[in-house]
Write an enzyme that holds these catalytic residues in place. Structure first.
Site, PDB file in Angstrom:
ATOM      1  N   GLU A 144       1.799  -0.456  -5.040  1.00  0.00           N
ATOM      2  CA  GLU A 144       0.868   0.615  -5.379  1.00  0.00           C
ATOM      3  C   GLU A 144       1.776   1.826  -5.588  1.00  0.00           C
ATOM      4  O   GLU A 144       2.275   2.401  -4.616  1.00  0.00           O
ATOM      5  CB  GLU A 144      -0.134   0.870  -4.257  1.00  0.00           C
ATOM      6  CG  GLU A 144      -1.160   1.922  -4.628  1.00  0.00           C
ATOM      7  CD  GLU A 144      -2.150   2.197  -3.492  1.00  0.00           C
ATOM      8  OE1 GLU A 144      -3.326   2.463  -3.796  1.00  0.00           O
ATOM      9  OE2 GLU A 144      -1.736   2.162  -2.317  1.00  0.00           O
ATOM     10  N   ASP A 194       0.841  -1.189   0.000  1.00  0.00           N
ATOM     11  CA  ASP A 194       0.000   0.000   0.000  1.00  0.00           C
ATOM     12  C   ASP A 194       0.883   1.249   0.000  1.00  0.00           C
ATOM     13  O   ASP A 194       1.838   1.349   0.774  1.00  0.00           O
ATOM     14  CB  ASP A 194      -0.888  -0.018   1.244  1.00  0.00           C
ATOM     15  CG  ASP A 194      -1.822   1.169   1.327  1.00  0.00           C
ATOM     16  OD1 ASP A 194      -2.689   1.284   0.452  1.00  0.00           O
ATOM     17  OD2 ASP A 194      -1.670   1.967   2.269  1.00  0.00           O
TER      18      ASP A 194
END
Length: 760
Positions: free
Chosen positions: A423, A386
């Site tokens: 990401e 993330d």
């Protein structure tokens, strides 16, 4: 210089009313010499043969560290606490061995040091701290004032974070649990699926299993539920090769959600990076969650499915300077977090209040130790990071692909061999770095998402961007030895509309989140097919299912690695909520009753069929980028693009507005996966995508491309099993219905020609 009120706040301590009484001793305990390695709590045998636990905590700037052991009180009383001093070792590690502390024992730490927020020092021994290396966590987080290191309700709020709160937080925070971990994984067999053959399936452990009728009620929402045969049967029938689990590290709920009666559902608020989230355990939270998680991994591996974790190392649940003191803030705030030039304030590149400072050795070690633990001792096969750009920032806060974190991972003998997905952005300056991560990283490709959404809603100005996305995004990844599998293609993810909502809503509807519909993205690139939200209009509902089939077919037939989202294949809806992070209810859970609807059951069947086709045919999952050049001998290209007239596209065609594109993939011409590798061969295909509302005539390319074609998929049909066995000669003009995709297989000459059927 601090202002006069700040000087006063710095000088004053909280009143006696908020000072705790010293704890009553729970009984005699002794601390024997320990060892600075490994960090965490490890059950072991002491020098005299007595079983016990070794404890080691890195707290570099601390003046003293107390180990706090918790045991059950009598007659349901609160846990009794015993505090034991640890020995200061070399390089900031505090350690000791405590005989008689066995697996299942609960513990925490109190760390002593200076309280001087103006320099970033926030030590406060009144706050019980969770071991960042704890392998299991017992208890729930609540956020009363006691768990804040500062006096939260200080009258002068602009300096409240500088006034130390001396109330004891121990009754209000979870504790670490000693775990005996002696599993050698000798009976486990990792699938080891190569990247080009991978199909990812993003799911939430709780949300995927909570409403499944085939899973026993007591197992729903748990690791054991995901390991149940009923859950595995759906995954294997769909044909996915890996599950990408939304965060399963122990996480906490934010105060603003608790105040509204909500909870953090997605889990992007980590507080313990070695511990499986206790709320997903069916069998107990005194270490049982560790074994349950491992059994889940084994069950998935036995079904041929890899396990990837969505991990949140970019920030913690402690938030900014006004957040609670739960772990790292109280251990060594200045080392673990990025601070601004004013050390009272946190550098926030995540939008969550703080950013982990992985430039610092202890923070970098914490993250990499955690990653290795999940691979070697918990059996997982890879990670999706993330806001990965936050981990790639250097000491100057710039994103750098030569940063300490990326360099450490690249040379690590364990981590460089597993699947790594970035990401590739964060919310800080210069944080968008799509296409920039080095090998062996893959990336979530949001440009693929946007181009495919825009094409099917009729918003692409021309076909150039779509061409790049369908063929693996070579403009982003064809450098530094990267391959098409560097692009993780997706149309939807947990964050945003579900696939059904993408074709049913043009505006977000997040009122249930309690934030005035201000949260969530406003740019959704969605089209509601003419009506906002659910409708009884059968034509609109049929069109929406067709658009879902179009989007899924495009995704599964594109070069790169496709990622599906749990429930999209059966029409899951969040009723227009595009930010269901706090919806731990039927809004966020998969509704398995949708498979009772023939329309959505047909979508799931098409999805499974396309996954099987992709797996069976190398041309649909090319391991290398296409050249587009004629090959010696055949004169065919490995990749060719066609207009509706059956002619190869010119440069002018790419710049012209169009809603139709033909893509020819030549199986015999597919390049090898690696330089010098064996050639990849297989059958050839023609993919026709038509986003226009009206039907059109499309000329199938004739020789040398093909003498005849066989139709494999037609998204205009609700039920693919009813499709006729359709063959057409090369050069034939066929009818393509509005808003549909056709997949044709090139019939090799050795098969001969089948009788012609009417055009689709």
């Amino acid at each position: 210089m601090p202002s006069a009120p700040e000087h006063e706040a710095r000088r004053r301590a909280p009143s006696a009313a908020v000072r705790p009484a010293p704890p009553e001793p729970a009984g005699p305990r002794s601390v024997l010499p320990g060892a600075p390695e490994p960090l965490g709590a490890r059950f072991a045998t002491g020098p005299d043969g007595t079983p016990g636990t070794r404890f080691a905590l890195w707290a570099g700037g601390a003046e003293a560290v107390e180990l706090c052991l918790f045991e059950e009180g009598g007659d349901g009383d609160a846990l009794r606490e015993t505090r034991l001093p640890l020995t200061a070792g070399a390089h900031g590690t505090w350690h000791g061995f405590v005989p008689g502390v066995l697996p299942g024992h609960r513990y925490g730490y109190r760390v002593h040091g200076r309280w001087d927020p103006w320099t970033g020092a926030r030590w406060n021994p009144a706050k019980l701290l969770l071991d960042p290396y704890a392998r299991a966590v017992d208890g729930d987080f609540s956020l009363p004032p006691h768990v804040y290191g500062h006096v939260r309700d200080w009258p002068q709020q602009h300096v409240a974070d500088t006034v130390r709160d001396e109330r004891d937080s121990a009754p209000y925070v979870p504790k670490g649990v000693v775990v005996h971990d002696d599993d050698d994984w000798s009976d486990d067999h990792r699938p080891g699926t190569p990247w080009p053959e991978s199909v990812l399936y993003e799911l939430h452990v709780r949300g995927f299993t909570m409403r499944h009728p085939g899973i026993p009620e007591q197992l729903r929402g748990t690791y054991a539920g995901l390991a149940h045969p009923a859950a595995l049967e759906h995954l294997t029938r769909l044909g996915v090769t890996a599950v990408e689990l939304l965060p399963v590290h122990q996480f906490a709920h934010e105060d603003h959600l608790l105040q509204r009666g909500l909870r953090n559902y997605w889990g992007y608020n980590s507080v313990a990076w070695f511990a499986p989230h206790a709320g997903y355990a069916a069998g107990g939270t005194r270490g049982q969650q560790v074994g349950e998680f491992k059994r889940m991994v084994r069950a998935l591996h036995a079904a041929g499915i890899e396990v990837l974790l969505d991990v949140v190392y970019n920030h913690t649940a402690e938030g900014g300077e006004l957040g609670p003191t739960l772990s790292l803030r109280g251990i060594d705030n200045r080392h673990y977090y990025r601070l601004q030039d004013d050390p009272r304030r946190y550098a926030d590149h995540t939008g969550c209040g703080n950013t982990l400072n992985v430039v610092r050795p202890a923070a970098l070690r914490l993250v990499t130790d955690s990653l290795r633990y999940w691979v070697t001792e918990m059996g997982v096969d890879g990670f999706r990071f993330d806001l990965a750009a936050a981990l790639a920032r250097t000491a100057t806060h710039d994103v750098d692909m030569l940063s300490p974190f990326l360099a450490t991972v690249a040379q690590d003998p364990v981590l460089r061999r597993v699947k790594l997905i970035a990401e590739p952005w964060d919310v800080g300056p210069g944080g968008y770095r799509a296409g920039a991560f080095p090998p062996p990283w893959s990336e979530w490709n949001d440009r693929y998402r946007d181009a495919v959404r825009d094409f099917w809603r009729g918003a692409l100005p021309d076909l150039r961007d779509l061409g790049y996305r369908l063929s693996g995004s070579s403009d982003l990844y064809a450098r530094d030895g990267r391959r098409p599998w560097a692009s993780v293609n997706y149309v939807t993810a947990h964050d945003g509309f579900t696939l059904r909502d993408l074709v049913s809503y043009e505006r977000k509807h997040n009122e249930a989140n309690g934030e005035g519909n201000r949260d969530g993205a406003d740019d959704n690139r969605s089209w509601n097919c003419g009506t906002e939200g659910e409708t009884a209009d059968l034509r609109v509902r049929a069109l929406r299912r067709r658009q879902v089939r179009n989007l899924l077919t495009t995704l599964l037939l594109s070069a790169g690695v496709p990622m599906l989202v749990a429930g999209d294949e059966m029409g899951r809806t969040q009723r227009g909520n595009n930010n269901a992070y706090c919806q731990d209810n039927e809004t966020g859970w998969v509704d398995w009753s949708l498979l009772d609807d023939p329309g959505w059951r047909g979508v799931a069947a098409l999805c499974a069929r396309l996954v099987a086709l992709r797996r069976a045919h190398p041309a649909l999952r090319s391991p290398s980028f296409f050249s587009g050049l004629p090959r010696e001998g055949s004169g065919l290209r490995d990749l060719a693009w066609f207009t509706p007239g059956g002619t190869e596209m010119t440069e002018a065609d790419w710049y012209a507005p169009s809603a139709t594109l033909g893509l020819y993939l030549s199986g015999p011409e597919i390049p090898a996966g690696e330089p010098g590798g064996a050639p990849v061969t297989g059958e050839s295909f023609l993919l026709i995508l038509h986003a226009g509302a009206r039907a059109l005539r499309f000329t199938l390319p004739g020789p040398p491309w093909a003498r005849s074609y066989a139709l494999l998929a037609n998204t205009a049909l609700e039920d693919q099993s009813t499709a006729p066995d359709l063959h057409r000669d090369g050069g034939s003009r066929i009818s393509v219905r509005g808003r549909s995709v056709l997949l044709w297989r090139v019939v090799p000459e050795r098969e001969g020609s089948a009788p012609l059927s009417p055009g689709p």
